[in-house]
Design an enzyme around this catalytic site. Structure first.
Site, PDB file in Angstrom:
ATOM      1  N   TYR A 136      27.079  65.172   8.300  1.00 43.62           N
ATOM      2  CA  TYR A 136      25.901  65.996   8.238  1.00 43.62           C
ATOM      3  C   TYR A 136      24.582  65.270   8.309  1.00 43.62           C
ATOM      4  O   TYR A 136      23.569  66.083   8.306  1.00 43.62           O
ATOM      5  CB  TYR A 136      25.788  67.108   6.877  1.00 43.62           C
ATOM      6  CG  TYR A 136      26.687  68.198   7.144  1.00 43.62           C
ATOM      7  CD1 TYR A 136      28.028  68.280   7.133  1.00 43.62           C
ATOM      8  CD2 TYR A 136      26.130  69.548   7.162  1.00 43.62           C
ATOM      9  CE1 TYR A 136      28.903  69.397   7.250  1.00 43.62           C
ATOM     10  CE2 TYR A 136      26.941  70.653   7.119  1.00 43.62           C
ATOM     11  CZ  TYR A 136      28.436  70.567   7.146  1.00 43.62           C
ATOM     12  OH  TYR A 136      29.173  71.717   7.325  1.00 43.62           O
ATOM     13  N   LYS A 187      40.755  61.661   4.714  1.00 39.37           N
ATOM     14  CA  LYS A 187      41.596  61.525   5.736  1.00 39.37           C
ATOM     15  C   LYS A 187      41.886  60.011   5.976  1.00 39.37           C
ATOM     16  O   LYS A 187      41.455  59.548   6.878  1.00 39.37           O
ATOM     17  CB  LYS A 187      41.382  62.157   7.174  1.00 39.37           C
ATOM     18  CG  LYS A 187      42.000  62.034   8.181  1.00 39.37           C
ATOM     19  CD  LYS A 187      43.280  63.179   8.254  1.00 39.37           C
ATOM     20  CE  LYS A 187      44.302  62.809   9.333  1.00 39.37           C
ATOM     21  NZ  LYS A 187      45.506  63.628   9.319  1.00 39.37           N
ATOM     22  N   ASP A 220      44.387  67.524   6.298  1.00 41.75           N
ATOM     23  CA  ASP A 220      45.142  68.528   7.017  1.00 41.75           C
ATOM     24  C   ASP A 220      46.406  69.296   6.037  1.00 41.75           C
ATOM     25  O   ASP A 220      46.631  70.360   6.052  1.00 41.75           O
ATOM     26  CB  ASP A 220      45.757  67.821   8.124  1.00 41.75           C
ATOM     27  CG  ASP A 220      46.455  66.400   8.088  1.00 41.75           C
ATOM     28  OD1 ASP A 220      46.193  66.007   6.720  1.00 41.75           O
ATOM     29  OD2 ASP A 220      46.891  65.716   8.953  1.00 41.75           O
ATOM     30  N   ASP A 244      33.238  71.709   3.434  1.00 42.79           N
ATOM     31  CA  ASP A 244      32.626  72.899   4.211  1.00 42.79           C
ATOM     32  C   ASP A 244      33.956  73.853   4.704  1.00 42.79           C
ATOM     33  O   ASP A 244      33.906  75.193   4.591  1.00 42.79           O
ATOM     34  CB  ASP A 244      31.560  72.548   5.339  1.00 42.79           C
ATOM     35  CG  ASP A 244      31.341  73.886   6.160  1.00 42.79           C
ATOM     36  OD1 ASP A 244      30.814  74.671   5.748  1.00 42.79           O
ATOM     37  OD2 ASP A 244      31.425  73.840   7.422  1.00 42.79           O
ATOM     38  N   ASP A 248      35.535  77.603   3.086  1.00 38.99           N
ATOM     39  CA  ASP A 248      35.710  78.916   3.598  1.00 38.99           C
ATOM     40  C   ASP A 248      37.332  79.191   3.763  1.00 38.99           C
ATOM     41  O   ASP A 248      37.542  80.682   3.413  1.00 38.99           O
ATOM     42  CB  ASP A 248      35.503  78.585   5.425  1.00 38.99           C
ATOM     43  CG  ASP A 248      33.830  79.185   5.668  1.00 38.99           C
ATOM     44  OD1 ASP A 248      33.315  78.991   4.709  1.00 38.99           O
ATOM     45  OD2 ASP A 248      33.861  79.502   6.890  1.00 38.99           O
TER      46      ASP A 248
HETATM   47  C1  IPM Z   1      27.850  76.553   4.438  1.00 37.25           C
HETATM   48  C2  IPM Z   1      27.282  76.593   5.844  1.00 37.25           C
HETATM   49  C3  IPM Z   1      26.549  75.642   6.385  1.00 37.25           C
HETATM   50  C4  IPM Z   1      27.147  74.370   6.155  1.00 37.25           C
HETATM   51  C5  IPM Z   1      25.604  75.744   7.739  1.00 37.25           C
HETATM   52  C6  IPM Z   1      25.087  77.067   7.860  1.00 37.25           C
HETATM   53  C7  IPM Z   1      24.900  74.576   8.057  1.00 37.25           C
HETATM   54  O1  IPM Z   1      28.255  76.725   6.683  1.00 37.25           O
HETATM   55  O2  IPM Z   1      26.802  76.741   3.417  1.00 37.25           O
HETATM   56  O3  IPM Z   1      28.985  76.147   4.176  1.00 37.25           O
HETATM   57  O4  IPM Z   1      27.894  73.974   7.061  1.00 37.25           O
HETATM   58  O5  IPM Z   1      27.210  73.646   5.069  1.00 37.25           O
HETATM   59 MN    MN Z   2      30.584  76.867   5.723  1.00 37.85          MN
END
Ligand code: IPM
Ligand code: MN
Length: 354
Positions: A136, A187, A220, A244, A248
């Site tokens: 990042y 990894k 993975d 990240d 999700d």
């Molecule tokens: C999150 C989002 C951000 C990230 C994006 C919007 C830059 O996906 O907060 O998880 O990748 O960190």
């Molecule tokens: Mn995210």
């Protein structure tokens, strides 16, 4: 703490709608528990401002925000703005400038909440995602752009200092939890440089926490275990991009991204920490009052925890848990609750008031 000076960045898409509910619950809990006073300062940041002025986050904005106690952020991103402009120029700029090296993302499955998993038993884990390094950083570039010989690089930066401080935080969190288990995810069979550093740091810091059980998982494999055996996780420590992606997935298995909260934290409180739902701005449903504000409300609980107001945090968490139970029993009775964004905020605020 008798007052909180709060920066509010509603942002784009559904951001303003969910932030309104977060603030509603924040007011309710301060009222119910007799303080602290909250002074909010709303910042016009995001797509509207960018499209009108070309600005994402000016030095003056940043200086102003630095003086606040905490930040509540809704969501950033708009189809009219080129990808990356607001993400890098606003959201990541805040995380980096305010040294939010811990991106804290708790995940818990509440009984009865629909999940794609056949067996969701006992999901309750915390992801400690590194927040200021890795891929990042914006370290890289493009040469010979647009030619068949284009070369695009993004170089992951991992410093001993940066890895150690976040790993140390993760160990402390693991030690404070009943199961005392830390899984670090990387990894290192392929990313031998960064993976090697993470591995050494985990070993070294881990020696100071002999009561914390440590295991390692390739990223993975971690995506598999999150689906097949999520109850095995307690605290996950990982880098910025892996964290990240995994969070999700963690949101999806625990009932959807609409429930997933996060804190971008500077543990030393050198700068204000920032609390935001994990989800994005969801422009397709913006303004319709159908977004679930629970993730934002849960992020407010994380904020109280960070500010040392554990009782406030607990009151909100308990209210969310009750609201989840109400949802589950309505669904079980064959009459799932149909509520607007603001209905959910009202319900949780009422539960907080008791
Ligand atoms: C999150 C989002 C951000 C990230 C994006 C919007 C830059 O996906 O907060 O998880 O990748 O960190
Ligand atoms: Mn995210």
């Amino acid at each position: 703490m008798t007052s909180i000076d709060l920066a509010v960045i509603p942002g784009d898409g559904i951001g303003p709608e969910v932030v309104a509910e977060g603030l509603k619950v924040l007011d309710a809990v301060c009222e119910a528990l007799g303080g602290p006073e909250i002074a909010t300062h709303t910042y016009d940041l995001g797509a509207r401002r960018y499209l009108a002025t070309g600005e994402t986050l000016t030095d003056a904005d940043l200086e102003d925000i630095k003086g606040r106690d905490a930040i509540l952020l809704g969501a950033i991103g708009d189809p009219r703005v080129p990808s990356g402009v607001l993400e890098r120029g606003l959201l990541l700029k805040l995380r980096f400038a305010l040294d939010h090296y811990v991106n804290l993302r708790p995940n818990r499955h509440y009984p009865g909440v629909p999940t794609p998993l056949a067996d969701s038993g006992g999901i309750d884990f915390l992801v400690v995602r590194e927040g200021t390094e890795g891929l990042y950083c914006g370290n890289g570039g493009v040469v010979r752009q647009g030619t068949p010989h284009e070369i695009a690089t993004e170089v992951s930066v991992n410093t001993a200092y940066g890895v150690e401080r976040v790993v140390r935080y993760a160990f402390a969190k693991a030690q404070a939890r009943p199961r005392k288990k830390l899984t670090y995810v990387h990894k290192h069979n392929v990313l031998v440089n960064a993976g090697g550093l993470w591995r050494r740091v985990v070993e070294e810091v881990g020696a100071e926490y002999p009561d914390v059980a440590v295991d390692y998982m390739h990223v993975d494999a971690a995506t598999i275990f999150l689906v097949t055996d999520p109850a095995r996780f307690d605290v996950i420590a990982t880098d910025n991009l892996f964290g990240d992606i995994l969070t999700d997935e963690a949101g999806a298995i625990t009932g959807g991204i609409g429930l997933a909260a996060s804190g971008n934290i500077n543990p030393e409180k050198a700068f204000p920490s920032m609390f935001e739902p994990i989800h994005g701005s969801a422009p397709d449903i913006a303004g319709k009052q159908i977004a679930d504000p629970t993730a934002t409300i849960a992020s407010v609980a994380l904020m109280f925890d960070h500010l040392g107001l554990a009782e406030h945090a607990r009151a909100i968490e308990d209210a969310i848990e009750s609201d989840m139970a109400a949802r589950a029993s309505a669904a079980e009775a064959g009459a799932p609750l149909k509520r607007s964004t603001s209905d959910v905020g009202n319900a949780v605020a009422a539960l907080v008031r008791g």
